[in-house]
Design a protein around this motif. Structure first.
Motif, PDB file in Angstrom:
ATOM      1  N   ALA A   1       2.778   7.531  -6.130  1.00 28.00           N
ATOM      2  CA  ALA A   1       1.777   8.451  -6.738  1.00 28.00           C
ATOM      3  C   ALA A   1       2.600   9.747  -6.028  1.00 28.00           C
ATOM      4  N   TRP A   2       2.851   9.736  -4.820  1.00 28.44           N
ATOM      5  CA  TRP A   2       3.532  10.975  -4.070  1.00 28.44           C
ATOM      6  C   TRP A   2       4.877  11.628  -5.042  1.00 28.44           C
TER       7      TRP A   2
ATOM      8  N   VAL B   1      10.072   1.946  -8.433  1.00 31.67           N
ATOM      9  CA  VAL B   1      10.643   2.516  -7.032  1.00 31.67           C
ATOM     10  C   VAL B   1       9.785   1.912  -6.266  1.00 31.67           C
ATOM     11  N   LEU B   2      10.565   1.543  -5.007  1.00 31.45           N
ATOM     12  CA  LEU B   2       9.904   0.625  -3.855  1.00 31.45           C
ATOM     13  C   LEU B   2      10.077   1.711  -2.647  1.00 31.45           C
ATOM     14  N   PRO B   3       9.334   1.356  -1.492  1.00 36.76           N
ATOM     15  CA  PRO B   3       9.844   2.120  -0.329  1.00 36.76           C
ATOM     16  C   PRO B   3      11.284   1.520  -0.028  1.00 36.76           C
ATOM     17  N   PRO B   4      12.010   2.187   1.034  1.00 34.50           N
ATOM     18  CA  PRO B   4      13.484   2.048   1.388  1.00 34.50           C
ATOM     19  C   PRO B   4      13.799   0.657   1.972  1.00 34.50           C
ATOM     20  N   ARG B   5      13.295  -0.536   1.485  1.00 31.17           N
ATOM     21  CA  ARG B   5      13.188  -1.777   2.182  1.00 31.17           C
ATOM     22  C   ARG B   5      14.701  -2.189   2.442  1.00 31.17           C
TER      23      ARG B   5
ATOM     24  N   LEU C   1      15.241  10.307   2.036  1.00 28.62           N
ATOM     25  CA  LEU C   1      14.590  11.838   2.622  1.00 28.62           C
ATOM     26  C   LEU C   1      13.344  11.952   1.995  1.00 28.62           C
ATOM     27  N   ASP C   2      13.008  11.380   0.747  1.00 28.88           N
ATOM     28  CA  ASP C   2      11.706  11.513   0.534  1.00 28.88           C
ATOM     29  C   ASP C   2      10.620  10.742   0.836  1.00 28.88           C
ATOM     30  N   TYR C   3      11.183   9.642   1.407  1.00 27.96           N
ATOM     31  CA  TYR C   3      10.088   8.664   1.918  1.00 27.96           C
ATOM     32  C   TYR C   3       9.939   8.966   3.219  1.00 27.96           C
ATOM     33  N   ALA C   4      10.858   9.932   4.155  1.00 27.76           N
ATOM     34  CA  ALA C   4      10.594  10.617   5.364  1.00 27.76           C
ATOM     35  C   ALA C   4       9.580  11.545   5.186  1.00 27.76           C
TER      36      ALA C   4
ATOM     37  N   ASN D   1       0.901  -1.282  -0.038  1.00 29.38           N
ATOM     38  CA  ASN D   1       0.068  -0.036   0.072  1.00 29.38           C
ATOM     39  C   ASN D   1       0.724   1.194  -0.076  1.00 29.38           C
ATOM     40  N   HIS D   2       1.908   1.199   0.736  1.00 32.90           N
ATOM     41  CA  HIS D   2       2.984   2.388   0.921  1.00 32.90           C
ATOM     42  C   HIS D   2       3.628   2.598  -0.479  1.00 32.90           C
ATOM     43  N   ALA D   3       4.035   1.490  -0.978  1.00 35.96           N
ATOM     44  CA  ALA D   3       4.831   1.254  -2.167  1.00 35.96           C
ATOM     45  C   ALA D   3       3.985   2.114  -3.336  1.00 35.96           C
ATOM     46  N   GLN D   4       2.603   1.844  -3.389  1.00 33.50           N
ATOM     47  CA  GLN D   4       1.812   2.327  -4.311  1.00 33.50           C
ATOM     48  C   GLN D   4       1.616   4.084  -4.139  1.00 33.50           C
ATOM     49  N   ALA D   5       1.277   4.223  -2.833  1.00 35.06           N
ATOM     50  CA  ALA D   5       1.236   5.890  -2.491  1.00 35.06           C
ATOM     51  C   ALA D   5       2.287   6.466  -2.845  1.00 35.06           C
TER      52      ALA D   5
END
Ligand code: GLA
Length: 667
Positions: free
Chosen positions: A165-166, A196-200, A212-215, A158-162
């Motif tokens: 989009a962000w 692009v993935l969340p910083p896994r 930084l962008d994930y924060a 869910n986070h990866a998708q959002a």
């Protein structure tokens, strides 16, 4: 308008049989309690099964509190979804960087980007409002609880998708994203946002722009959920103020952005009563929270009467310390001091966390302190709404904090907390109250602006700081400032980027020092202080060198430089000076009075001034275990003892004095 300091705590009556509630309310009245936070963790009680509601108990409770004249800060229960939710919808649970899904059985186990969670959170808030929203006892809405606490980052799909989009909204094209993150490095180039993935979990350092962008994105995701709840509450009761409880210097959330959405800023403060720096850190916490939104009131939503239960060793507050620390908050402008929690639980993970009403009941010495403070606060009123006087501002931004502490730096032990404490401590000790400011907010009202390691600085922020100085302000800027832009891309040339006009030397490189190594620093008059941890390797520029490194391989290089710019002055501090050195810079810049303060009677005394048109209030708090003798201005009336006071004043250990004076400055 609140006419009394708000006093009370989290009240969790669902943990107790009905008969106990009557005793609770009777004792609350006895203790001077005028506000309780209800319902923070009540979701499972209010909605025991999906769309099966049980609000009878809450109606009864609100009636009981309302009849006793106790205001209610009614919480939405969305910080702890009931077990049925995650059993039925496992995708509503958060996932860690390794891909492991959290379980229910604790709290804060939700994914803020899960549509399932969001729908059900909104539904329970709507139901809460329709059931009890009109109740007269409600004074304030308390949305959620400590957003981000325990699980600030979720890495699920869910986070990866959002997140994608962000990013698309932020950058427009994948080329712009590649440029911003510098993905030419280590073959990280993206062909499409979908890659692009969340910083896994990764083998080594992640791309810092990505982190930084994930924060930023994670902050925005929580804020969006908060705003959704606020919309529901405001549409029903636009007259009620809205708050959510912050955690002071909490790294994952940009509280400046949040505070502008609140009617009352509130915070939870659990600084360690045994930490010798505890009172300084707590003062800094309150200065930050007061400053987050300078147009609304703030309060302490939670503190403990004595112990917490989550440190390795939970030192108790000593008798008198809870009172002194509560007045510290009031001195710094708090309109309420509340506790977690009203009555100590019998069961559950927090049963050994102190409360206003301990397990031993009214026989406990804590109870005597609780009723004592409640009685005093009720007599004191609200100091005519007097504002806290701050001549000094400290510049702070969350984006800078995130970037500053990203890994793979010259000194990975350079932390925001250390830089803040280093620069705040001499101000605190000299009784110079500090407002915190975003780097891009108007600064003209401050005489001195202190800038601890503003590593990430945007062109707009830099221009704001430079123009503050050019128009007559004084800035004190520390090393490791002006290094990268908002993308975490280095400003080339001598370091400083948009802050270079404030740096009167040429910072060519930086030199973290071996652990424990000290360098001598020589001032123009030949006196010496020391520096450690870090020095810049700078050449002279157009500024005036006030002090130089005087030992070791960098001897002769500038350590403190004064630059005149327009109508103002900027001081650049190129090394981690010892307190004596930093005090000299502060003395010269006017941040603290050059002559010794009245507080230098011994450590541990805190002084804060509040003023309104016609009145001033001088708060003096002795946090130490010894008596302190102070010299204060004549002609005051001490509110706690009810006596005239002035000149030489003796404060007992943990003693407090609040001195009111007629003051025509603001009249
Ligand atoms: C936080 C929470 C409370 C409680 C306290 C314990 O502040 O909001 O629910 O857990 O910590 O210190």
């Amino acid at each position: 308008m609140i006419e009394q300091v708000r006093y009370g705590g989290d009240y969790n009556p669902e943990q107790w049989p009905r008969a106990v509630w009557d005793e609770d309310v009777r004792l609350m009245v006895e203790a001077g309690v005028n506000l309780v936070t209800v319902g923070v963790f009540s979701w499972a009680q209010l909605e025991p099964a999906e769309r099966v509601y049980s609000f009878g108990w809450l109606h009864e409770l609100l009636d009981l509190l309302g009849q006793a004249g106790i205001g209610v800060d009614l919480a939405t229960p969305t910080a702890s979804p009931p077990p049925w939710l995650s059993v039925r919808y496992p995708e509503a649970l958060p996932v860690d960087a390794r891909g492991a899904r959290y379980s229910h059985g604790s709290r804060q186990h939700f994914c803020v980007c899960s549509a399932t969670y969001r729908t059900r959170a909104r539904r329970i808030v709507e139901r809460l409002v329709s059931e009890v929203g009109e109740h007269q006892a409600i004074e304030m809405w308390h949305i959620h609880n400590e957003y981000g606490c325990h699980v600030p980052y979720c890495y699920c799909d869910n986070h990866a998708q959002a997140f994608r989009a962000w990013l698309q909204r932020r950058y427009g094209s994948v080329e712009a994203l590649n440029e911003a993150w510098g993905t030419a490095f280590w073959s990280q180039r993206y062909g499409d946002f979908a890659e692009v993935l969340p910083p896994r979990l990764t083998p080594t350092f992640l791309n810092p722009g990505h982190e930084l962008d994930y924060a930023r994105f994670s902050n925005d995701a929580f804020l969006e959920e908060f705003l959704e709840e606020r919309r529901v509450l405001r549409s029903a009761r636009p007259d009620l103020p809205v708050t959510t409880n912050f955690m002071g210097f909490y790294k994952p959330l940009d509280y400046f952005a949040w505070a502008s959405e609140l009617d009352v800023v509130s915070t939870d403060n659990y600084s360690d009563p045994a930490d010798p720096d505890g009172t300084m850190l707590s003062a800094m916490h309150y200065d930050l929270v007061r400053s987050l939104n300078k147009n609304v009131p703030w309060m302490v939503m939670e503190q403990t009467t004595s112990r917490v239960n989550w440190r390795r060793h939970n030192s108790a507050k000593v008798p008198g310390q809870m009172r002194a620390l509560s007045y510290q908050a009031v001195a710094r402008g708090a309109t309420g001091v509340l506790f977690f929690q009203w009555r100590a639980s019998r069961a559950g993970a927090e049963k050994y966390h102190s409360a206003m009403l301990p397990h031993s009941g009214v026989a406990s010495p804590v109870w005597a302190e609780v009723t004592g403070l409640g009685g005093e606060l009720a007599r004191l009123g609200t100091f005519d709404g007097a504002g806290v006087e701050a001549r000094v501002a400290m510049v702070f931004s969350w984006a800078n904090w995130w970037a500053l502490e990203a890994p793979a730096k010259p000194a990975n032990d350079l932390t925001m907390a250390d830089q803040l404490s280093w620069m705040y401590r001499p101000l605190y000790e000299a009784g110079a109250t500090v407002d915190f400011c975003r780097p891009d907010e108007p600064l003209g009202r401050y005489e001195v602006v202190v800038v601890p390691s503003l590593y990430l600085v945007t062109a707009k922020e830099g221009a704001n700081l430079v123009s503050y100085v050019e128009r007559g302000g004084t800035a004190v800027v520390s090393f490791w400032s002006g290094i990268v832009d908002e993308r975490d891309v280095v400003h080339l040339g001598p370091y400083g980027g948009p802050l270079r006009p404030l740096i009167g030397c040429e910072v060519l490189d930086v030199a973290p020092l071996p652990d424990g190594e000290e360098l001598e620093v020589e001032w123009e008059d030949g006196t010496r202080t020391a520096a450690g941890f870090w020095t810049d390797v700078a050449d002279e520029g157009d500024g005036h060198v006030l002090a130089r490194i005087a030992s070791g391989p960098w001897a002769g290089r500038p350590a403190v430089v004064e630059a005149r710019r327009g109508e103002g002055r900027a001081y650049y501090v190129a090394a981690r000076l010892d307190p004596a050195g930093l005090e000299r810079v502060y003395g010269r810049s006017g941040a603290v009075p050059a002559e010794p303060s009245v507080l230098r009677s011994g450590p541990g005394v805190e002084r804060v001034m509040r003023a309104s048109a016609g009145q001033s209030y001088e708060f003096l708090i002795n946090h130490s275990a010894e008596e302190r003798v102070l010299e204060i201005a004549p002609g005051g009336f001490e509110l706690l003892g009810g006596t005239q006071i002035g000149g030489r004043v003796t404060l007992p250990p943990l003693g407090v004095a609040i001195v009111r004076r007629e003051d025509d400055r603001g009249a």
